[in-house]
Write an enzyme that holds these catalytic residues in place. Structure first.
Site, PDB file in Angstrom:
ATOM      1  N   ASP A  71       0.848  -1.203   0.000  1.00 33.80           N
ATOM      2  CA  ASP A  71       0.000   0.000   0.000  1.00 33.80           C
ATOM      3  C   ASP A  71       0.874   1.239   0.000  1.00 33.80           C
ATOM      4  OD1 ASP A  71      -2.855   1.248   0.653  1.00 33.80           O
ATOM      5  OD2 ASP A  71      -1.381   2.247   1.930  1.00 33.80           O
ATOM      6  N   TYR A 107       3.228  10.061  -0.475  1.00 37.20           N
ATOM      7  CA  TYR A 107       4.322   9.541   0.345  1.00 37.20           C
ATOM      8  C   TYR A 107       5.671   9.829  -0.327  1.00 37.20           C
ATOM      9  CZ  TYR A 107       0.490   6.827   2.452  1.00 37.20           C
ATOM     10  OH  TYR A 107      -0.693   6.435   3.044  1.00 37.20           O
ATOM     11  N   GLN A 129     -10.125   2.550   3.943  1.00 33.72           N
ATOM     12  CA  GLN A 129      -8.886   2.523   4.718  1.00 33.72           C
ATOM     13  C   GLN A 129      -8.961   3.594   5.794  1.00 33.72           C
ATOM     14  OE1 GLN A 129      -4.092   3.292   4.167  1.00 33.72           O
ATOM     15  NE2 GLN A 129      -5.180   2.232   2.506  1.00 33.72           N
ATOM     16  N   TYR A 159      -5.002   1.287   9.040  1.00 35.45           N
ATOM     17  CA  TYR A 159      -3.681   1.924   9.029  1.00 35.45           C
ATOM     18  C   TYR A 159      -3.327   2.450  10.419  1.00 35.45           C
ATOM     19  CZ  TYR A 159      -5.548   6.818   8.464  1.00 35.45           C
ATOM     20  OH  TYR A 159      -6.170   8.042   8.614  1.00 35.45           O
ATOM     21  N   LYS A 191       9.692   1.291  21.869  1.00 30.36           N
ATOM     22  CA  LYS A 191      11.083   1.758  21.820  1.00 30.36           C
ATOM     23  C   LYS A 191      11.233   3.244  22.118  1.00 30.36           C
ATOM     24  CE  LYS A 191      11.262   2.239  16.751  1.00 30.36           C
ATOM     25  NZ  LYS A 191      11.929   1.750  15.520  1.00 30.36           N
ATOM     26  N   ARG A 219       6.064  12.707  14.174  1.00 30.65           N
ATOM     27  CA  ARG A 219       5.608  12.005  15.377  1.00 30.65           C
ATOM     28  C   ARG A 219       5.922  12.751  16.668  1.00 30.65           C
ATOM     29  NH1 ARG A 219       8.189   6.289  14.004  1.00 30.65           N
ATOM     30  NH2 ARG A 219       9.807   7.706  13.236  1.00 30.65           N
ATOM     31  N   ARG A 241      11.269  -0.268   7.653  1.00 34.02           N
ATOM     32  CA  ARG A 241      12.360   0.535   7.086  1.00 34.02           C
ATOM     33  C   ARG A 241      13.532  -0.326   6.624  1.00 34.02           C
ATOM     34  NH1 ARG A 241      12.834   6.075   8.087  1.00 34.02           N
ATOM     35  NH2 ARG A 241      11.148   7.037   9.266  1.00 34.02           N
ATOM     36  N   GLN A 263      12.830  -5.626   9.960  1.00 36.64           N
ATOM     37  CA  GLN A 263      11.486  -5.234  10.382  1.00 36.64           C
ATOM     38  C   GLN A 263      10.425  -5.889   9.501  1.00 36.64           C
ATOM     39  OE1 GLN A 263      11.410  -0.944  10.346  1.00 36.64           O
ATOM     40  NE2 GLN A 263      12.756  -0.742  12.122  1.00 36.64           N
TER      41      GLN A 263
END
Length: 328
Positions: free
Chosen positions: A52, A57, A192, A220, A231, A244, A296, A300
């Protein structure tokens, strides 16, 4: 990996779907191209066949990297999901709904929600070029545009379906009335929307509606953009231009930390990561078709794919739900 039919469409998608927002780099503190492409390859190698992305992006970069990453792959075994309707290049000439100013290497870029018929066709042609393909498995409108009649947007979508450029159509961030209006013109396969342990608003009205209408839900931000990995409560630091920094402020971080500590006891017992536990719980919630998980790097990506290698018992789900209930 498990594969699920998406709503009323013919698409069979991997329950864990590769979410390509972060590899676009912008708003996420940058990216490493080699690692990003490796994460796509690792996902595919471990059964994650669905990707997706969106033009927004990385201002086209995410789609370009996906296109590069799937070169040489069997396209018939990969499902590409992309979107339209967020304009950053000024091609809307000021039309549409102003959304926000995005950061592009220190420069403010105004983002508009705009989905005129002409713009939809234009964006899809650009996406096809960046993705290096001749069709999109699921096209989605990224956000509602109040300045363009839904019927006009859907007329463009219908044209693309007739041309064979898209296999199915879904909406994103749409309300029930907006879905009902769109359904007058085209078949809506999915919606979505944001959904996580910390954000379960859709369970009240949207989920009952989509279940009744056989419309899939693509979840999402199930990890709340990394917050639920835990973390960021240790020594992980966010770059200054990472969105963030502000996003995490909406949550009671002490309660979130306590939740993660409680869930970690179960995760440790099952020899899985907290991220895998959170993602697996999300896949098992009523009405949820597929769950987006970003990666990333290859490590992961493999961890995300292995989420489907274990199950959660009724008692384990009850334990998790009890822990989540303390957040309210």
């Amino acid at each position: 990996m498990e594969y699920r039919k998406l709503g009323n469409s013919e698409l069979q998608l991997s329950t864990i779907t590769y979410g390509a927002f972060a590899i676009g780099g912008n708003m996420w503190g940058g990216n490493e191209k080699a690692d990003s492409i490796a994460s796509v390859h690792a996902s595919i190698d471990h059964g994650v066949t669905t990707i997706d992305t969106a033009p927004f992006y990385g201002f086209g970069l995410s789609e370009e990297m996906i296109g590069e990453a799937i070169k040489g792959q069997d396209r018939s075994n990969i499902q590409l999901l992309t979107k339209f309707g967020l304009i950053w290049d000024g091609s809307n000439n000021g039309k549409g709904d102003f959304f926000f100013d995005a950061d592009d290497n220190g420069k403010k870029v105004p983002i508009y929600k705009y989905s005129s018929k002409t713009n939809v066709i234009k964006e899809v042609e650009e996406s096809l070029k960046r993705l290096q393909t001749d069709y999109i498995d699921l096209l989605q409108i990224h956000w509602p545009d109040s300045t363009t009649p839904i019927s006009e947007t859907m007329e463009a979508v219908d044209t693309l379906i007739q041309q064979g450029k898209i296999r199915a159509f879904g909406v994103s961030n749409y309300s029930i009335p907006q879905i009902q209006e769109a359904q007058k013109t085209v078949q809506i396969a999915s919606n979505q929307v944001a959904y996580s342990m910390l954000n379960r608003k859709i369970e009240t009205d949207l989920i009952p509606f989509t279940v009744a209408e056989n419309i899939g839900i693509i979840a999402y931000s199930p990890m709340e953009r990394g917050l639920l990995t835990g973390k960021y409560f240790t020594d992980s630091k966010l770059k200054e231009n990472d969105h963030r920094n502000g996003y995490f402020g909406q949550f009671d971080l002490q309660k979130v930390k306590t939740l993660i500590e409680e869930l970690s006891s179960l995760a440790n017992t099952k020899h899985i990561s907290i991220s895998q536990l959170v993602l697996r719980w999300t896949t098992l919630q009523k009405g949820i078709s597929i769950v987006l998980a970003g990666a990333r790097n290859a490590e992961q990506a493999i961890s995300n794919a292995k989420t489907m290698d274990f199950d959660l018992s009724a008692s384990e789900l009850e334990f998790i739900n009890q822990a989540i209930s303390k957040i309210k």
